[in-house]
Motif scaffolding. Structure first.
Motif, PDB file in Angstrom:
ATOM      1  N   THR A  36       0.915  -1.237  -0.019  1.00 31.04           N
ATOM      2  CA  THR A  36       0.051   0.051  -0.158  1.00 31.04           C
ATOM      3  C   THR A  36       0.668   1.316  -0.054  1.00 31.04           C
ATOM      4  OG1 THR A  36      -1.715  -0.998   1.210  1.00 31.04           O
ATOM      5  CG2 THR A  36      -1.503   1.387   1.158  1.00 31.04           C
ATOM      6  N   ILE A  37       0.733   2.224  -0.904  1.00 34.64           N
ATOM      7  CA  ILE A  37       1.287   3.278  -1.064  1.00 34.64           C
ATOM      8  C   ILE A  37       0.332   4.522  -0.484  1.00 34.64           C
ATOM      9  CG2 ILE A  37       2.429   5.032  -2.308  1.00 34.64           C
ATOM     10  CD1 ILE A  37       1.935   1.437  -3.675  1.00 34.64           C
ATOM     11  N   ILE A 200      19.018   0.194 -10.775  1.00 37.48           N
ATOM     12  CA  ILE A 200      17.794   0.588  -9.844  1.00 37.48           C
ATOM     13  C   ILE A 200      16.881  -0.347 -10.157  1.00 37.48           C
ATOM     14  CG2 ILE A 200      17.060   2.240 -11.324  1.00 37.48           C
ATOM     15  CD1 ILE A 200      16.850   4.087  -8.754  1.00 37.48           C
ATOM     16  N   VAL A 201      15.842  -0.622  -9.023  1.00 42.10           N
ATOM     17  CA  VAL A 201      14.876  -1.683  -9.282  1.00 42.10           C
ATOM     18  C   VAL A 201      13.636  -0.936  -9.544  1.00 42.10           C
ATOM     19  CG1 VAL A 201      13.602  -3.385  -8.437  1.00 42.10           C
ATOM     20  CG2 VAL A 201      15.960  -3.407  -8.342  1.00 42.10           C
ATOM     21  N   SER A 202      12.801  -1.238 -10.489  1.00 42.15           N
ATOM     22  CA  SER A 202      11.374  -0.865 -10.575  1.00 42.15           C
ATOM     23  C   SER A 202      10.534  -1.708  -9.643  1.00 42.15           C
ATOM     24  CB  SER A 202      10.775  -0.708 -11.840  1.00 42.15           C
ATOM     25  OG  SER A 202       9.557  -0.737 -11.973  1.00 42.15           O
ATOM     26  N   VAL A 203      10.047  -1.116  -8.738  1.00 45.14           N
ATOM     27  CA  VAL A 203       8.981  -1.920  -7.715  1.00 45.14           C
ATOM     28  C   VAL A 203       7.658  -1.716  -8.614  1.00 45.14           C
ATOM     29  CG1 VAL A 203       7.719  -2.504  -5.463  1.00 45.14           C
ATOM     30  CG2 VAL A 203      10.279  -2.239  -5.983  1.00 45.14           C
ATOM     31  N   PRO A 204       6.702  -2.620  -8.829  1.00 46.33           N
ATOM     32  CA  PRO A 204       5.691  -2.528  -9.510  1.00 46.33           C
ATOM     33  C   PRO A 204       4.585  -1.441  -8.899  1.00 46.33           C
ATOM     34  CG  PRO A 204       6.077  -4.885  -9.789  1.00 46.33           C
ATOM     35  CD  PRO A 204       7.069  -4.304  -8.731  1.00 46.33           C
ATOM     36  N   TYR A 205       4.187  -0.578  -9.421  1.00 48.13           N
ATOM     37  CA  TYR A 205       3.331   0.477  -8.890  1.00 48.13           C
ATOM     38  C   TYR A 205       2.151   0.249  -9.790  1.00 48.13           C
ATOM     39  CZ  TYR A 205       1.708   4.997  -7.193  1.00 48.13           C
ATOM     40  OH  TYR A 205       0.889   6.144  -6.529  1.00 48.13           O
ATOM     41  N   THR A 206       0.916   1.215  -9.668  1.00 48.15           N
ATOM     42  CA  THR A 206      -0.261   0.954 -10.280  1.00 48.15           C
ATOM     43  C   THR A 206      -0.923   2.496 -10.684  1.00 48.15           C
ATOM     44  OG1 THR A 206      -2.577   0.195 -10.231  1.00 48.15           O
ATOM     45  CG2 THR A 206      -1.486   0.969  -8.232  1.00 48.15           C
ATOM     46  N   VAL A 207      -1.408   2.642 -11.928  1.00 48.67           N
ATOM     47  CA  VAL A 207      -2.277   3.631 -12.252  1.00 48.67           C
ATOM     48  C   VAL A 207      -3.688   2.942 -12.232  1.00 48.67           C
ATOM     49  CG1 VAL A 207      -0.602   5.019 -13.420  1.00 48.67           C
ATOM     50  CG2 VAL A 207      -1.863   3.213 -14.841  1.00 48.67           C
ATOM     51  N   ALA A 248      -0.241  -3.495  -6.088  1.00 50.66           N
ATOM     52  CA  ALA A 248      -0.053  -2.079  -5.311  1.00 50.66           C
ATOM     53  C   ALA A 248      -1.372  -1.419  -5.232  1.00 50.66           C
ATOM     54  CB  ALA A 248       0.866  -1.118  -6.460  1.00 50.66           C
ATOM     55  N   ILE A 249      -1.598  -0.900  -3.994  1.00 49.14           N
ATOM     56  CA  ILE A 249      -2.984  -0.134  -3.751  1.00 49.14           C
ATOM     57  C   ILE A 249      -2.464   1.271  -3.456  1.00 49.14           C
ATOM     58  CG2 ILE A 249      -4.885   0.238  -2.343  1.00 49.14           C
ATOM     59  CD1 ILE A 249      -4.192  -2.956  -1.685  1.00 49.14           C
ATOM     60  N   SER A 250      -2.608   2.212  -4.584  1.00 55.01           N
ATOM     61  CA  SER A 250      -2.315   3.596  -4.041  1.00 55.01           C
ATOM     62  C   SER A 250      -3.396   4.328  -3.812  1.00 55.01           C
ATOM     63  CB  SER A 250      -1.846   4.214  -5.399  1.00 55.01           C
ATOM     64  OG  SER A 250      -1.183   5.509  -5.351  1.00 55.01           O
ATOM     65  N   ILE A 251      -3.186   5.227  -2.618  1.00 57.24           N
ATOM     66  CA  ILE A 251      -4.498   5.874  -1.866  1.00 57.24           C
ATOM     67  C   ILE A 251      -3.724   7.221  -1.607  1.00 57.24           C
ATOM     68  CG2 ILE A 251      -5.729   3.988  -1.234  1.00 57.24           C
ATOM     69  CD1 ILE A 251      -4.682   4.041   1.279  1.00 57.24           C
ATOM     70  N   HIS A 252      -4.794   8.288  -1.602  1.00 55.30           N
ATOM     71  CA  HIS A 252      -4.427   9.704  -1.050  1.00 55.30           C
ATOM     72  C   HIS A 252      -5.685  10.087  -0.163  1.00 55.30           C
ATOM     73  CE1 HIS A 252      -2.674   9.284  -4.890  1.00 55.30           C
ATOM     74  NE2 HIS A 252      -1.931  10.284  -4.958  1.00 55.30           N
ATOM     75  N   PRO A 253      -5.023  10.712   0.852  1.00 57.99           N
ATOM     76  CA  PRO A 253      -6.064  10.929   2.166  1.00 57.99           C
ATOM     77  C   PRO A 253      -7.412  11.733   1.719  1.00 57.99           C
ATOM     78  CG  PRO A 253      -3.743  11.274   2.809  1.00 57.99           C
ATOM     79  CD  PRO A 253      -3.797  11.017   1.393  1.00 57.99           C
ATOM     80  N   TRP A 281       3.376  -6.379   2.430  1.00 60.71           N
ATOM     81  CA  TRP A 281       4.655  -5.915   2.677  1.00 60.71           C
ATOM     82  C   TRP A 281       4.843  -4.402   2.197  1.00 60.71           C
ATOM     83  CZ3 TRP A 281       8.080 -10.099  -0.084  1.00 60.71           C
ATOM     84  CH2 TRP A 281       8.286 -11.186   0.749  1.00 60.71           C
ATOM     85  N   THR A 282       5.834  -3.669   2.508  1.00 58.97           N
ATOM     86  CA  THR A 282       6.326  -2.300   2.007  1.00 58.97           C
ATOM     87  C   THR A 282       6.992  -2.546   0.848  1.00 58.97           C
ATOM     88  OG1 THR A 282       8.474  -2.278   3.252  1.00 58.97           O
ATOM     89  CG2 THR A 282       6.185  -1.674   4.383  1.00 58.97           C
ATOM     90  N   GLY A 283       7.348  -1.258   0.003  1.00 60.65           N
ATOM     91  CA  GLY A 283       8.110  -1.453  -0.992  1.00 60.65           C
ATOM     92  C   GLY A 283       9.366  -2.084  -0.793  1.00 60.65           C
ATOM     93  N   ALA A 284      10.086  -1.512   0.426  1.00 64.72           N
ATOM     94  CA  ALA A 284      11.558  -2.109   0.510  1.00 64.72           C
ATOM     95  C   ALA A 284      11.521  -3.320   0.767  1.00 64.72           C
ATOM     96  CB  ALA A 284      12.033  -0.996   1.782  1.00 64.72           C
ATOM     97  N   GLU A 285      10.409  -4.097   1.397  1.00 67.02           N
ATOM     98  CA  GLU A 285      10.466  -5.426   1.661  1.00 67.02           C
ATOM     99  C   GLU A 285      10.337  -6.191   0.442  1.00 67.02           C
ATOM    100  OE1 GLU A 285       8.550  -6.004   5.956  1.00 67.02           O
ATOM    101  OE2 GLU A 285       7.063  -5.238   4.456  1.00 67.02           O
TER     102      GLU A 285
END
Length: 301
Positions: A36-37, A200-207, A248-253, A281-285
């Protein structure tokens, strides 16, 4: 590295279809790693808003743009704290994508994220596209410095505002010590990217499972994050029997943190947590796991 328009991007990443790669292994034979981001941004009331919920009256833009600035500010006064509660009740830790200036502007929220054990990720110095930043190197350094001052350690990951990059952004990030990025939304597994100073590594994000797209751009129903997120997860869980996937689950307050959407985020988490074969997990994990699976220089030679 070629710098002609469009050339440098393809030079950074090898084309490697997922069905032809060596099979990765998640702990315990898990199928999906979910991260989750939570995005926290500084929208300056002195300039045009990064996005708007209310168009200008009679098509005449005004500054300060009080209603659209306040729309975002609500998220930091109220919505963020709902996220903290929803994640905390389920024992989940987010990756906290934060503007460097937000570390002081919204210090109480940032301290709460740190106390909750969230991972901090750089998200630009202010909420401005990278191609509009006059000195990217300085902005990256200032962001890393602000996060380090607050948390005691530099961020390992980076998400550019609006996922924007120029031809040199990736090189500057790697040179500043950033280990992974979330801008390259092109895969369901981590992917190595080339820079002039190494990999550098791309960790899967989402649109797709991203409330900016769902709620602000597409203006979908309040339950869309659950409906789409559930279907997305179910397919990854099915495909993950062959080789693990990342969700990935990307959320904004100011978007999912509002009263009429928050329960659908809760429903999505409860659906995911009701399945075996999942690691939260987190992105770093995710990065650390990937590095145990793939040689450090794979795909960067």
């Amino acid at each position: 590295m070629p710098q002609e328009h469009g050339g440098s991007i393809r030079d950074r990443v090898a084309y490697a279809p997922i069905h032809g790669r060596p099979r990765l292994q998640l702990p315990g034979g898990a199928r999906v790693a979910v991260w989750t981001i939570v995005n926290v941004e500084n929208w300056s009331p002195l300039g045009p808003m990064p996005r708007a919920v209310l168009p200008p009256p009679m098509g005449q833009p005004l500054l300060p743009d009080v209603p659209n600035w306040a729309w975002h500010e609500y998220g930091m006064r109220v919505g963020f704290w709902r996220f903290l509660e929803v994640l905390g009740e389920r024992g989940l830790k987010a990756t906290f994508a934060v503007n460097g200036t937000a570390c002081t502007l919204y210090q109480e929220a940032c301290v709460a994220a740190q106390e909750a054990g969230w991972e901090f990720m750089g998200h630009g110095h202010v909420q401005r596209p990278m191609h509009k930043v006059e000195d990217q190197r300085a902005a990256i350094a200032d962001t890393i410095g602000a996060i380090t001052d607050l948390t005691g350690k530099p961020p390992r990951g980076w998400e550019s505002p609006g996922l924007t990059e120029t031809d040199e952004t990736l090189d500057l990030l790697a040179e500043a010590g950033i280990e992974y990025v979330a801008d390259w939304v092109l895969d369901e597994q981590p992917v190595p990217l080339r820079t002039r100073s190494g990999g550098i590594v791309s960790v899967p994000y989402t649109v797709e499972i991203n409330d900016v797209v769902i709620s602000a751009v597409q203006q979908q129903r309040s339950d869309e994050i659950f409906q789409r997120g559930r279907d997305h997860f179910d397919r990854l869980h099915l495909d993950g029997a062959k080789t693990p996937r990342v969700m990935a689950i990307s959320i904004h307050p100011y978007l999912t943190g509002v009263p009429h959407r928050i329960k659908y985020l809760e429903m999505l988490y409860d659906h995911i947590l009701g399945h075996d074969g999942v690691v939260m997990w987190t992105g770093a994990e995710i990065l650390d796991w990937y590095r145990t699976q793939v040689p450090a220089d794979a795909g960067t030679r």
